[in-house]
Motif scaffolding. Structure first.
Motif: not given
Lengths: 201, 201
Positions: A13-20
């Motif tokens: 989730x952390x990765x995903x949010x940062x990608x966003x």
DNA sequence: AAAGATACATACTGGTTGGTATGTTGTCAA
DNA sequence: TTGACAACATACCAACCAGTATGTATCTTT
């Protein structure tokens, strides 16, 4: 580790949010996936453990972050029995109020991705098309219910209005992004409200 | 060579136009300048003879192709003494009529570039901001003249309307691009026309 | 406690890409 | 005619970047 199993997914989730966040600024083609995770203090190992390639990062951002965020308001509209025009006008007010200068400068995440990726990747495009059509349909259906319940003028073209409603909002985001002015966005939202007023019964 | 001096610049124009076409599909970050010229049968030597770097290609496309194309109609509006609302409605009709399915699928070149590059390059953004503001101002001024000449309602907020006019068009392009439907674009243009009608005196 | 499976880290690669350095040919002015 | 310059072509490079191969520690299951 003290965490009990489930929370290991937290990394994803952390990765995903940062990608966003990064896609929002640099676009999908401008996204440097390895740099993003490096800045987070983790490595490509973690990244490619959770996502098999770059496109999957994009679709996950779309499905898990952008999509639910956009559809929330319109799910509420679907279950709204009262005056749809008031609901839409309040939604417009909410958008106008919530828009910070930074939000405006970065633009609407859905629109950003849509404009960039539609001609390049049909998978992306169809996903985004689905979101847009769901929103348009939700507004159109609400207006139709509004006609039945005596809130909306009978001569209103609900489908066309649903389209125009969402297009205008996205257009306002677009132009406000270029001229970098949240005030311009709010001004456009105000005019859209008065336009909706026309269809009130 | 039979050409007499001047026409050597032709190569530059050809490159520029091809770059425009490619940027429109792939975006500026997606532009592969060397591939584009290779497909034209010329080499990087020619490219970097005329443009010192990639950014200069972008600004040249903006200044020499996109900008004049957009401002042409509004220069006519500036010199138009008659009813501005009719003029704008006819312009909308023209856009609706001219939009092919391919145009729609590729989107508005200005908007594409604006959405992609605004957060990344202030040089680009300011150039595009200038175009947008020139258009908004042109419409606003025309509406003001329209008030004086008895074509437009006095209570119309010309500046806000100029903004909304252009934003709506760009929003219509954006959404039509995602759902890949020229008909959706035309539907929105139709609604924008009826909206303008409200401000008629 | 043994055997996987999960959740990462490290190190490497191969293709791409913006840009440069240098060479070649035609044009034109003096 | 000769020197300079414009208009390209060719060859090359260094950095980047998506993706992989492999290693390892921890956790889960049996």
């Amino acid at each position: 580790m003290y965490l009990c199993g489930m929370n290991t997914t937290d990394t994803r989730e952390r990765i995903l949010h940062q990608m966003f966040t990064d896609i929002r600024k640099n676009g999908f083609q401008g996204l440097r996936a390895d740099k993003v995770v490096a800045d987070m203090g983790i490595t490509k190992g973690a990244l490619y453990h959770y996502f098999s390639n770059k496109q999957e990062i994009g679709t996950a951002v779309l499905d898990e972050i952008i999509r639910p965020n956009y559809l929330a308001a319109f799910r509420r509209l679907d279950q709204h029995a009262g005056d749809p025009i008031t609901f839409l006008q309040e939604h417009i007010d909410h958008l106008a109020q919530a828009a910070t200068e930074e939000d405006i400068a970065l633009g609407c995440p859905l629109n950003n991705l849509a404009q960039e990726m539609s001609p390049l990747d049909e998978t992306f495009r169809l996903r985004m098309k689905h979101i847009v059509e769901q929103i348009e349909h939700s507004v159109a259906a609400a207006l139709e219910r509004g006609k039945v319940n005596g809130y909306v003028r009978e001569d209103a073209d609900s489908k066309a209005l649903g389209r125009f409603f969402f297009s205008s909002i996205e257009g306002a985001y677009s132009m406000a992004k270029v001229i970098k002015s949240a005030e311009a966005f709010r001004q456009n939202m105000q005019l859209l409200k008065t336009f909706l007023q026309v269809y009130r019964l």
